[in-house]
Design a protein around this motif. Structure first.
Motif, PDB file in Angstrom:
ATOM      1  N   PRO A 282       0.645  -1.173   0.173  1.00 23.52           N
ATOM      2  CA  PRO A 282      -0.323   0.153  -0.142  1.00 23.52           C
ATOM      3  C   PRO A 282       0.918   1.176  -0.172  1.00 23.52           C
ATOM      4  O   PRO A 282       1.654   0.943   0.798  1.00 23.52           O
ATOM      5  N   GLY A 283       0.672   2.750  -1.129  1.00 24.85           N
ATOM      6  CA  GLY A 283       1.643   3.445  -0.377  1.00 24.85           C
ATOM      7  C   GLY A 283       2.124   3.196  -1.391  1.00 24.85           C
ATOM      8  O   GLY A 283       3.115   4.495  -2.026  1.00 24.85           O
TER       9      GLY A 283
ATOM     10  N   VAL B 290       4.196   3.070  -4.880  1.00 29.09           N
ATOM     11  CA  VAL B 290       3.690   3.860  -6.364  1.00 29.09           C
ATOM     12  C   VAL B 290       4.934   3.585  -7.784  1.00 29.09           C
ATOM     13  O   VAL B 290       4.953   3.390  -8.775  1.00 29.09           O
TER      14      VAL B 290
ATOM     15  N   LEU C 275       6.627   6.621  -2.697  1.00 26.97           N
ATOM     16  CA  LEU C 275       5.534   6.318  -1.961  1.00 26.97           C
ATOM     17  C   LEU C 275       4.599   8.053  -2.493  1.00 26.97           C
ATOM     18  O   LEU C 275       4.373   8.613  -2.903  1.00 26.97           O
ATOM     19  N   ASP C 276       3.394   7.220  -2.858  1.00 30.95           N
ATOM     20  CA  ASP C 276       2.160   7.646  -2.911  1.00 30.95           C
ATOM     21  C   ASP C 276       1.978   8.696  -1.872  1.00 30.95           C
ATOM     22  O   ASP C 276       2.249   8.431   0.131  1.00 30.95           O
TER      23      ASP C 276
ATOM     24  N   THR D 109       0.150  11.021   0.086  1.00 31.15           N
ATOM     25  CA  THR D 109      -1.144  10.812   0.006  1.00 31.15           C
ATOM     26  C   THR D 109      -1.633   9.952   0.811  1.00 31.15           C
ATOM     27  O   THR D 109      -3.020  10.189   1.638  1.00 31.15           O
ATOM     28  N   CYS D 110      -1.181   8.744   0.656  1.00 32.76           N
ATOM     29  CA  CYS D 110      -0.425   7.910   1.149  1.00 32.76           C
ATOM     30  C   CYS D 110      -0.569   7.675   3.257  1.00 32.76           C
ATOM     31  O   CYS D 110       0.036   8.601   2.963  1.00 32.76           O
ATOM     32  N   ASP D 111      -1.431   6.953   3.705  1.00 33.06           N
ATOM     33  CA  ASP D 111      -1.001   7.159   5.317  1.00 33.06           C
ATOM     34  C   ASP D 111      -0.229   5.756   5.538  1.00 33.06           C
ATOM     35  O   ASP D 111      -0.014   6.145   7.135  1.00 33.06           O
ATOM     36  N   HIS D 112      -0.257   5.049   5.094  1.00 31.36           N
ATOM     37  CA  HIS D 112       0.805   3.690   4.922  1.00 31.36           C
ATOM     38  C   HIS D 112       2.146   4.252   5.939  1.00 31.36           C
ATOM     39  O   HIS D 112       2.869   5.216   4.614  1.00 31.36           O
ATOM     40  N   ASP D 113       2.292   3.822   7.174  1.00 32.09           N
ATOM     41  CA  ASP D 113       4.154   3.399   6.745  1.00 32.09           C
ATOM     42  C   ASP D 113       5.078   2.202   5.694  1.00 32.09           C
ATOM     43  O   ASP D 113       4.458   1.560   6.470  1.00 32.09           O
TER      44      ASP D 113
END
Length: 94
Positions: A40-41, A43, A58-59, A61-65
């Protein structure tokens, strides 16, 4: 146990890792890049087996660490460390 990876640089939208124990292992880095790209996150992933380096795009806007995601997937054991100074900068010789 997952291979040890060191955080080299971290900025918004980018994470650079080094996996020194797998340097020159092209198969490992190709497989790892493919698996990391599915997290997740993430790209984009660029791997360089010659330098043992990975660059994750990394995206922002994504909250995933990404480090937590990498650990949870069992792909790498990631450690964050301070800057490593070259022997030329520290005055030490190898």
């Amino acid at each position: 146990m997952a291979p040890l990876a060191q955080v080299v640089h971290r900025a918004r939208g980018r994470l650079r890792l080094r996996v020194p124990g797998r340097r020159h292992d092209e198969g490992f880095f190709a497989s790892l890049a493919e698996r990391l790209s599915g997290l997740p996150g993430v790209v984009g992933v660029s791997a360089n087996p010659a330098t043992a380096g990975l660059l994750l795009l990394l995206d922002p806007t994504c909250d995933h660490d990404p480090i937590s995601a990498i650990a949870e997937a069992g792909l790498l054991d990631v450690v964050e460390q301070g800057p490593v100074l070259s022997p030329a900068l520290t005055g030490l010789r190898r």
